[in-house]
Design a protein around this motif. Sequence first.
Motif, PDB file in Angstrom:
ATOM      1  N   LEU A  12      41.039 -41.875 -92.948  1.00  0.00           N
ATOM      2  CA  LEU A  12      40.262 -41.391 -94.084  1.00  0.00           C
ATOM      3  C   LEU A  12      40.504 -39.899 -94.294  1.00  0.00           C
ATOM      4  O   LEU A  12      40.718 -39.442 -95.412  1.00  0.00           O
TER       5      LEU A  12
ATOM      6  N   GLN B 287      42.187 -38.281 -97.620  1.00  0.00           N
ATOM      7  CA  GLN B 287      41.470 -37.289 -98.419  1.00  0.00           C
ATOM      8  C   GLN B 287      42.237 -35.971 -98.495  1.00  0.00           C
ATOM      9  O   GLN B 287      42.216 -35.299 -99.522  1.00  0.00           O
TER      10      GLN B 287
ATOM     11  N   ARG C  80      30.194 -45.972 -87.582  1.00  0.00           N
ATOM     12  CA  ARG C  80      30.075 -46.402 -88.985  1.00  0.00           C
ATOM     13  C   ARG C  80      29.355 -45.331 -89.806  1.00  0.00           C
ATOM     14  O   ARG C  80      29.756 -45.026 -90.929  1.00  0.00           O
TER      15      ARG C  80
ATOM     16  N   ALA D 104      33.270 -40.748 -95.997  1.00  0.00           N
ATOM     17  CA  ALA D 104      33.779 -41.468 -97.162  1.00  0.00           C
ATOM     18  C   ALA D 104      32.963 -41.193 -98.424  1.00  0.00           C
ATOM     19  O   ALA D 104      33.428 -41.504 -99.528  1.00  0.00           O
ATOM     20  N   ALA D 105      31.791 -40.619 -98.285  1.00  0.00           N
ATOM     21  CA  ALA D 105      30.937 -40.385 -99.448  1.00  0.00           C
ATOM     22  C   ALA D 105      31.637 -39.522-100.499  1.00  0.00           C
ATOM     23  O   ALA D 105      31.496 -39.765-101.699  1.00  0.00           O
TER      24      ALA D 105
ATOM     25  N   GLN E 162      34.959 -39.153-101.062  1.00  0.00           N
ATOM     26  CA  GLN E 162      36.068 -39.891-101.666  1.00  0.00           C
ATOM     27  C   GLN E 162      36.325 -41.148-100.830  1.00  0.00           C
ATOM     28  O   GLN E 162      37.061 -41.110 -99.854  1.00  0.00           O
ATOM     29  N   PRO E 163      35.730 -42.254-101.223  1.00  0.00           N
ATOM     30  CA  PRO E 163      35.888 -43.476-100.434  1.00  0.00           C
ATOM     31  C   PRO E 163      37.237 -44.150-100.675  1.00  0.00           C
ATOM     32  O   PRO E 163      37.855 -43.945-101.724  1.00  0.00           O
ATOM     33  N   PRO E 164      37.655 -44.965 -99.729  1.00  0.00           N
ATOM     34  CA  PRO E 164      38.858 -45.763 -99.970  1.00  0.00           C
ATOM     35  C   PRO E 164      38.565 -46.804-101.049  1.00  0.00           C
ATOM     36  O   PRO E 164      37.417 -47.221-101.225  1.00  0.00           O
ATOM     37  N   ARG E 165      39.607 -47.206-101.758  1.00  0.00           N
ATOM     38  CA  ARG E 165      39.449 -48.282-102.736  1.00  0.00           C
ATOM     39  C   ARG E 165      39.055 -49.562-102.000  1.00  0.00           C
ATOM     40  O   ARG E 165      38.218 -50.311-102.440  1.00  0.00           O
ATOM     41  N   ARG E 166      39.702 -49.778-100.856  1.00  0.00           N
ATOM     42  CA  ARG E 166      39.315 -50.904-100.012  1.00  0.00           C
ATOM     43  C   ARG E 166      39.830 -50.699 -98.600  1.00  0.00           C
ATOM     44  O   ARG E 166      40.767 -49.947 -98.350  1.00  0.00           O
TER      45      ARG E 166
ATOM     46  N   GLU F 159      30.932 -43.519 -93.010  1.00  0.00           N
ATOM     47  CA  GLU F 159      30.271 -43.543 -94.316  1.00  0.00           C
ATOM     48  C   GLU F 159      29.988 -42.139 -94.835  1.00  0.00           C
ATOM     49  O   GLU F 159      30.143 -41.871 -96.026  1.00  0.00           O
TER      50      GLU F 159
ATOM     51  N   SER G  97      33.276 -52.158 -93.400  1.00  0.00           N
ATOM     52  CA  SER G  97      33.083 -52.693 -94.749  1.00  0.00           C
ATOM     53  C   SER G  97      31.672 -53.211 -94.973  1.00  0.00           C
ATOM     54  O   SER G  97      31.303 -53.543 -96.098  1.00  0.00           O
TER      55      SER G  97
END
Length: 137
Positions: free
Chosen positions: A54, A58, A93, A100-101, A103-107, A97, A79
């Motif tokens: 991540l 980023q 986790r 990721a707030a 710029q999160p991954p698309r998936r 999170e 997920s």
Amino acid sequence: MALKPLKIFFDGGARPNPGRIEVAVVARGQVHLFDDLGIGTNGDAEWLALIAALDVAQSLAVLAFDLLGDSRAVIEQASGLVPCRTPAARAYRARFEEAAAAQPPRRLRWIPRAQNLAGIALSRRASGYSGWGPRNR
């Protein structure tokens, strides 16, 4: 036309298990190796690999990216598909999170070990193969 997301591969391991943690992330054909991540289990290493992936994604400032790894447990927990059953997994986790707030991954996607470029990089490193030209970060 939609932009194709960048694929970011991640893998982590501990030698022995538990032992020294090492992590690899592959983005745009460039291998990023992370050492000195402490002592832990393979599960700890996989979570740290996801978080490192991540961070690398980023730092590349791409609009869309997917994170691909071969740890089904970490992918499903990160997920939100399955609960984190240990305090360590819940802490990882939360850390993921929070990071990721912005710029999160698309998936997040599980892939077989044989397709994981980061896992291949770690295996080659362990065997002494230097043909891929890894870069330490």
